[in-house]
Design a protein around this motif. Structure first.
Motif, PDB file in Angstrom:
ATOM      1  N   PHE A 297     -25.923  54.405  47.850  1.00  0.00           N
ATOM      2  CA  PHE A 297     -26.841  53.699  46.965  1.00  0.00           C
ATOM      3  C   PHE A 297     -27.830  54.657  46.318  1.00  0.00           C
ATOM      4  O   PHE A 297     -28.170  55.704  46.883  1.00  0.00           O
ATOM      5  N   ILE A 298     -28.306  54.273  45.149  1.00  0.00           N
ATOM      6  CA  ILE A 298     -29.463  54.935  44.559  1.00  0.00           C
ATOM      7  C   ILE A 298     -30.688  54.500  45.356  1.00  0.00           C
ATOM      8  O   ILE A 298     -30.895  53.304  45.590  1.00  0.00           O
ATOM      9  N   THR A 299     -31.500  55.443  45.784  1.00  0.00           N
ATOM     10  CA  THR A 299     -32.620  55.111  46.656  1.00  0.00           C
ATOM     11  C   THR A 299     -33.943  54.986  45.906  1.00  0.00           C
ATOM     12  O   THR A 299     -34.980  54.752  46.524  1.00  0.00           O
ATOM     13  N   ASP A 300     -33.912  55.144  44.591  1.00  0.00           N
ATOM     14  CA  ASP A 300     -35.109  54.962  43.768  1.00  0.00           C
ATOM     15  C   ASP A 300     -34.919  53.753  42.856  1.00  0.00           C
ATOM     16  O   ASP A 300     -33.807  53.243  42.692  1.00  0.00           O
ATOM     17  N   ASP A 301     -36.013  53.303  42.255  1.00  0.00           N
ATOM     18  CA  ASP A 301     -35.901  52.251  41.236  1.00  0.00           C
ATOM     19  C   ASP A 301     -35.053  52.775  40.083  1.00  0.00           C
ATOM     20  O   ASP A 301     -35.066  53.966  39.776  1.00  0.00           O
ATOM     21  N   PHE A 302     -34.322  51.873  39.439  1.00  0.00           N
ATOM     22  CA  PHE A 302     -33.349  52.330  38.434  1.00  0.00           C
ATOM     23  C   PHE A 302     -33.166  51.290  37.348  1.00  0.00           C
ATOM     24  O   PHE A 302     -33.094  50.083  37.604  1.00  0.00           O
ATOM     25  N   SER A 303     -33.078  51.790  36.119  1.00  0.00           N
ATOM     26  CA  SER A 303     -32.647  50.981  34.976  1.00  0.00           C
ATOM     27  C   SER A 303     -31.707  51.846  34.146  1.00  0.00           C
ATOM     28  O   SER A 303     -31.991  53.019  33.903  1.00  0.00           O
ATOM     29  N   GLY A 304     -30.607  51.275  33.737  1.00  0.00           N
ATOM     30  CA  GLY A 304     -29.647  52.059  32.961  1.00  0.00           C
ATOM     31  C   GLY A 304     -28.286  51.406  32.944  1.00  0.00           C
ATOM     32  O   GLY A 304     -28.173  50.180  32.799  1.00  0.00           O
ATOM     33  N   PHE A 305     -27.257  52.228  33.127  1.00  0.00           N
ATOM     34  CA  PHE A 305     -25.891  51.741  32.992  1.00  0.00           C
ATOM     35  C   PHE A 305     -25.068  52.187  34.205  1.00  0.00           C
ATOM     36  O   PHE A 305     -25.355  53.208  34.832  1.00  0.00           O
ATOM     37  N   PHE A 306     -24.060  51.399  34.497  1.00  0.00           N
ATOM     38  CA  PHE A 306     -23.187  51.690  35.636  1.00  0.00           C
ATOM     39  C   PHE A 306     -21.733  51.592  35.192  1.00  0.00           C
ATOM     40  O   PHE A 306     -21.357  50.666  34.463  1.00  0.00           O
ATOM     41  N   ILE A 307     -20.921  52.552  35.625  1.00  0.00           N
ATOM     42  CA  ILE A 307     -19.478  52.440  35.444  1.00  0.00           C
ATOM     43  C   ILE A 307     -18.794  52.772  36.760  1.00  0.00           C
ATOM     44  O   ILE A 307     -19.245  53.621  37.525  1.00  0.00           O
TER      45      ILE A 307
END
Length: 580
Positions: A297-307
């Motif tokens: 998992f990403i362990t920080d807050d995140f906004s963006g795109f996922f593939i």
């Protein structure tokens, strides 16, 4: 959305280019050449040999170098810039030689022993590279070569002939360099030269092959647009890919420069897939790319795109989405409780605070550790019921944990939990049933329900008092009634004398749709087993009397019957004595 990801990728490689002077560093740092033997012919005529084999478990290559790791970096560079777009677009029309320029010469070792490679084939390859225009008979193919020619210029015929002569003299005598030519791995020869020349000769080949098919190319304001190769195919066998409602039916058109960047983007993705990093996150705020392995998992807050990517004959994108305001920590802590007080494993009952922990316990308890590796796979090699539960719930679970999308997840998890509990009961896995039921009820509390540990404790205490005392008692709620039914059903089944006794005997009670049918089945079981039950068995008599006389006000809730069924049975409870 793919365009957004490529834009972030472009910014990333430009930044790395400014930082370290190598725009391809993002790709080359994780690029792994194919298994085989590699030879670098130095400018002074000396030869450096390297053997490469991929360690799949470690996710990295094992190298046997004759001249240190610095030579390996050269091999990686030469190899990356000498690849074919695909085997359908070779320089050698007979596909014996797999490289794209005269500075490299790739063959499968078996071609040296089965007669596929000969002097005629070597000349065929170098002749094509000597005069590339000859093979571009199609006007649009020729136009693509004209497009790149001002950049790459004429072929250096002197260097080409030097490479041709070396290959002719040595390729059939690889044993002289300590090369074992048995097997089907690659044998690759590179001629040391300036890196700019390698890039130049790659462009000479690549720009004529960068598009799916040059016949689809169009000119708009003197700019060429075409259909790229990556993750997209269009031909006579795939008419469904065409946009029939448009004048130009080609679904996707980009410039040659954009196609070249897109190819690099897919090269980067392939490198990550080779390393086992199949979940790729693109941070739109920081212009960063964050690759993750399944379960990470990403362990920080995140906004963006996922593939989500998958490696096959070519790299394919299986899933893509935009992510808004992802949080790693759960919005509130999940408390996994021993709700019915019958579990043996106490360590697992604790507080879970982040999504990695949540996935781990969910995967272990409900999916037998088969969910994480099957979020996007088509071939799920597990039992049919588990497979059905994974397919039914994986999209919603992934969206919840990886993308922060919680809508409807409570209902999805409840359905998959109750299905799993029923399946475990049918198979007699009672320890699993207890753990799974506890998890289901803990999830209900997490999503806004009540603490059922306290509720079941109260129900159990009340029932225990009632069945152990003299005189008339009655059930006070539907929940208490269902729990009592479960207790009674388990007691009946415990009296069964079959050698291979199955918990599936309880299914008619779990599947009853109304109370009339439920009471009918209870009466049938009483008639079947009453020959064993003593008339002085106060606990049974009190429990049976209360259940038989209760008038249900709501609908039948099978999971509450299961709660009573899997809890330790009060009729057999030795801690409480019947009142005198």
């Amino acid at each position: 959305m793919l365009k957004d990801c490529i834009e972030i990728f472009q910014k990333k490689i430009e930044h790395m280019g400014n930082e370290c002077g190598n725009a391809d560093a993002l790709i080359l740092d994780n690029y792994i050449p194919a298994d085989g033997d590699y030879i670098v012919v130095k400018k002074d005529g000396s030869v450096v040999r390297c053997s490469i084999k991929m360690d799949k478990k470690a996710g990295r290559p094992v190298k046997d170098l004759s001249d240190g790791d610095s030579q390996y970096e050269d091999i990686v560079f030469y190899d990356y810039h000498s690849r074919l777009v695909s085997m359908d677009k070779p320089q050698d029309p007979k596909k014996v030689i797999h490289s794209n320029n005269y500075l490299s010469f790739w063959i499968k070792k078996e071609s040296l022993t089965n007669g596929k490679l000969n002097m005629e084939g070597i000349d065929r390859y170098f002749d094509i590279l000597s005069n590339p225009r000859v093979k571009y008979k199609n006007a649009k193919d020729s136009k693509m070569y004209d497009y790149i020619f001002p950049v790459v210029g004429e072929v250096n015929q002197e260097k080409l002939e030097q490479c041709r002569n070396w290959i002719k003299q040595h390729i059939f005598n690889m044993q002289d360099f300590g090369i074992d030519i048995s097997g089907k791995n690659y044998l690759k020869v590179f001629f040391e030269d300036d890196r700019d020349l390698y890039i130049n000769e790659e462009k000479r080949y690549l720009m004529t092959k960068i598009y799916n098919k040059n016949d689809y190319n169009i000119d708009i304001d003197e700019q060429i647009y075409g259909l790229p190769n990556d993750n997209l195919a269009l031909n006579s066998k795939k008419p469904y890919m065409e946009h029939k409602t448009r004048k130009n039916v080609v679904p996707y058109l980009i410039t040659p420069e954009e196609a070249a960047t897109q190819r690099k983007f897919f090269d980067y993705l392939m490198n990550e897939a080779n390393r086992g990093y199949t979940n790729i996150f693109f941070d739109s705020d920081e212009d960063e790319i964050i690759p993750k392995k399944p379960g990470e998992f990403i362990t920080d807050d995140f906004s963006g795109f996922f593939i989500q990517i998958q490696k096959g004959k070519e790299l394919s994108i299986q899933h893509q989405d935009a992510i808004v305001d992802y949080k790693y920590n759960l919005y509130k802590h999940f408390q996994y409780r021993d709700v019915i007080g019958s579990a043996k494993d106490e360590e697992i009952f604790k507080e879970y605070v982040n999504k990695k922990q949540m996935l781990a316990v969910l995967d272990e308890v409900i999916f037998s550790k088969c969910l994480s590796r099957n979020f996007f796979t088509d071939d799920i090699n597990v039992n049919p019921e588990l497979k059905r539960n994974i397919i039914m719930s994986r999209d919603a679970i992934f969206a919840w944990l990886y993308k922060g999308q919680e809508q409807g997840i409570d209902a999805v998890l409840h359905n998959v939990c109750i299905n799993t509990v029923r399946d475990s009961i049918n198979n007699g896995y009672m320890n699993k049933v207890i753990m799974q039921f506890n998890f289901m009820k803990s999830l209900e509390e997490y999503f806004g329900g009540v603490n059922m540990a306290d509720r079941y404790s109260d129900i159990r205490k009340n029932l225990s008092d009632k069945i152990n005392k003299k005189g008339y008692s009655q059930i006070e709620s539907d929940e208490e009634y269902f729990y009592a039914v479960g207790q009674l059903v388990y007691y009946f089944i415990s009296l069964n004398k079959s050698k291979d006794k199955k918990h599936s005997l309880a299914n008619p009670f779990f599947n009853a749709r109304n109370n009339e049918l439920l009471q009918k089945k209870i009466t049938q079981f009483f008639k079947k087993y009453n020959y064993i039950i003593g008339t002085t068995n106060r606990r049974f008599n009190n429990l049976y009397s209360m259940v038989s006389s209760y008038e249900l006000t709501g609908r039948v809730k099978s999971e509450e019957i299961i709660a009573g069924y899997i809890s330790s049975n009060l009729i057999y409870d030795s801690t409480n004595k019947e009142e005198d």
